[in-house]
Design a protein around this motif. Structure first.
Motif, PDB file in Angstrom:
ATOM      1  N   ILE A   1       3.366  -7.771  10.619  1.00 13.78           N
ATOM      2  CA  ILE A   1       2.779  -6.998   9.523  1.00 13.78           C
ATOM      3  C   ILE A   1       1.792  -5.984  10.097  1.00 13.78           C
ATOM      4  O   ILE A   1       0.940  -6.342  10.917  1.00 13.78           O
ATOM      5  N   LEU A   2       1.909  -4.734   9.655  1.00 10.11           N
ATOM      6  CA  LEU A   2       0.942  -3.718  10.058  1.00 10.11           C
ATOM      7  C   LEU A   2      -0.309  -3.852   9.199  1.00 10.11           C
ATOM      8  O   LEU A   2      -0.222  -4.060   7.986  1.00 10.11           O
ATOM      9  N   LYS A   3      -1.458  -3.755   9.838  1.00 14.09           N
ATOM     10  CA  LYS A   3      -2.732  -3.859   9.128  1.00 14.09           C
ATOM     11  C   LYS A   3      -2.824  -2.765   8.080  1.00 14.09           C
ATOM     12  O   LYS A   3      -2.403  -1.626   8.297  1.00 14.09           O
ATOM     13  N   SER A   4      -3.414  -3.133   6.956  1.00 15.12           N
ATOM     14  CA  SER A   4      -3.572  -2.216   5.838  1.00 15.12           C
ATOM     15  C   SER A   4      -4.764  -2.671   5.015  1.00 15.12           C
ATOM     16  O   SER A   4      -5.142  -3.848   5.046  1.00 15.12           O
ATOM     17  N   SER A   5      -5.345  -1.747   4.263  1.00 12.42           N
ATOM     18  CA  SER A   5      -6.430  -2.133   3.364  1.00 12.42           C
ATOM     19  C   SER A   5      -5.884  -2.930   2.182  1.00 12.42           C
ATOM     20  O   SER A   5      -6.618  -3.651   1.515  1.00 12.42           O
ATOM     21  N   ASP A   6      -4.587  -2.820   1.932  1.00  8.76           N
ATOM     22  CA  ASP A   6      -3.911  -3.594   0.895  1.00  8.76           C
ATOM     23  C   ASP A   6      -3.341  -4.854   1.553  1.00  8.76           C
ATOM     24  O   ASP A   6      -2.413  -4.777   2.358  1.00  8.76           O
ATOM     25  N   LEU A   7      -3.901  -5.992   1.240  1.00 15.02           N
ATOM     26  CA  LEU A   7      -3.509  -7.247   1.885  1.00 15.02           C
ATOM     27  C   LEU A   7      -2.323  -7.930   1.209  1.00 15.02           C
ATOM     28  O   LEU A   7      -1.930  -9.023   1.611  1.00 15.02           O
ATOM     29  N   SER A   8      -1.731  -7.286   0.208  1.00 14.15           N
ATOM     30  CA  SER A   8      -0.661  -7.939  -0.543  1.00 14.15           C
ATOM     31  C   SER A   8       0.557  -8.245   0.334  1.00 14.15           C
ATOM     32  O   SER A   8       1.195  -9.295   0.160  1.00 14.15           O
ATOM     33  N   GLU A   9       0.899  -7.380   1.274  1.00 15.77           N
ATOM     34  CA  GLU A   9       2.047  -7.640   2.148  1.00 15.77           C
ATOM     35  C   GLU A   9       1.777  -8.853   3.045  1.00 15.77           C
ATOM     36  O   GLU A   9       2.645  -9.707   3.234  1.00 15.77           O
ATOM     37  N   LEU A  10       0.581  -8.947   3.577  1.00 13.79           N
ATOM     38  CA  LEU A  10       0.215 -10.088   4.412  1.00 13.79           C
ATOM     39  C   LEU A  10       0.236 -11.372   3.601  1.00 13.79           C
ATOM     40  O   LEU A  10       0.819 -12.376   4.023  1.00 13.79           O
ATOM     41  N   VAL A  11      -0.360 -11.364   2.432  1.00 13.38           N
ATOM     42  CA  VAL A  11      -0.399 -12.564   1.578  1.00 13.38           C
ATOM     43  C   VAL A  11       1.016 -12.972   1.181  1.00 13.38           C
ATOM     44  O   VAL A  11       1.367 -14.158   1.224  1.00 13.38           O
ATOM     45  N   ALA A  12       1.866 -12.005   0.836  1.00 11.93           N
ATOM     46  CA  ALA A  12       3.250 -12.307   0.461  1.00 11.93           C
ATOM     47  C   ALA A  12       4.014 -12.925   1.626  1.00 11.93           C
ATOM     48  O   ALA A  12       4.785 -13.887   1.435  1.00 11.93           O
ATOM     49  N   ALA A  13       3.819 -12.399   2.838  1.00 14.09           N
ATOM     50  CA  ALA A  13       4.503 -12.958   4.006  1.00 14.09           C
ATOM     51  C   ALA A  13       4.051 -14.386   4.281  1.00 14.09           C
ATOM     52  O   ALA A  13       4.872 -15.258   4.576  1.00 14.09           O
ATOM     53  N   ILE A  14       2.759 -14.637   4.150  1.00 13.89           N
ATOM     54  CA  ILE A  14       2.226 -15.986   4.361  1.00 13.89           C
ATOM     55  C   ILE A  14       2.827 -16.953   3.352  1.00 13.89           C
ATOM     56  O   ILE A  14       3.303 -18.035   3.695  1.00 13.89           O
ATOM     57  N   LYS A  15       2.837 -16.563   2.081  1.00 17.87           N
ATOM     58  CA  LYS A  15       3.378 -17.440   1.037  1.00 17.87           C
ATOM     59  C   LYS A  15       4.868 -17.694   1.258  1.00 17.87           C
ATOM     60  O   LYS A  15       5.346 -18.822   1.070  1.00 17.87           O
ATOM     61  N   LYS A  16       5.589 -16.695   1.664  1.00 16.18           N
ATOM     62  CA  LYS A  16       7.023 -16.852   1.917  1.00 16.18           C
ATOM     63  C   LYS A  16       7.257 -17.830   3.075  1.00 16.18           C
ATOM     64  O   LYS A  16       8.093 -18.738   2.972  1.00 16.18           O
TER      65      LYS A  16
END
Length: 117
Positions: free
Chosen positions: A98-113
């Motif tokens: 995951i590329l760092k971003s101020s929007d953490l939704s991609e990181l949170v979604a990947a973790i949950k998945k």
């Protein structure tokens, strides 16, 4: 409660990630470099590790190798500002990139998945 280890040398970013993931219901520990992360994985059971790549003492790629050598069942997300590392075969052992971003939704979604939540 799923336990996550966050590893990043930027302490402000580490705190933002920690608070966000705690709000999502995770138990969160932190480390500021790869060497510290490897030691924590040896001491505690984590379900997932979020690793930065560029860090002092031991970078995330080297830490990834040690962590997977210690625990093959642990999920690992590489979280970096550098897209160029994605082509490095040493990063392929990670479960997500995951590329760092101020929007953490991609990181949170990947973790949950990865944790099947």
């Amino acid at each position: 409660m799923k336990r996550i280890l966050l590893v990043d040398d930027d302490e402000d970013l580490l705190e933002l990630y920690r608070e966000t993931l705690k709000e999502e219901g995770f138990s969160v520990d932190t480390a500021t470099n790869g060497r510290e992360a490897v030691e924590k994985v040896k001491e505690k059971e984590y379900d997932l590790v979020v690793l930065d790549i560029r860090m002092p003492e031991m970078d995330g790629i080297e830490a990834l190798g040690y962590i997977l050598g210690e625990r093959k069942d642990i999920k690992v997300v590489l979280n970096t500002a550098y897209a160029s590392y994605k082509d490095n075969f040493l990063t392929w052992g990670a479960d997500a990139y995951i590329l760092k971003s101020s929007d953490l939704s991609e990181l949170v979604a990947a973790i949950k998945k990865l944790l099947c939540l």
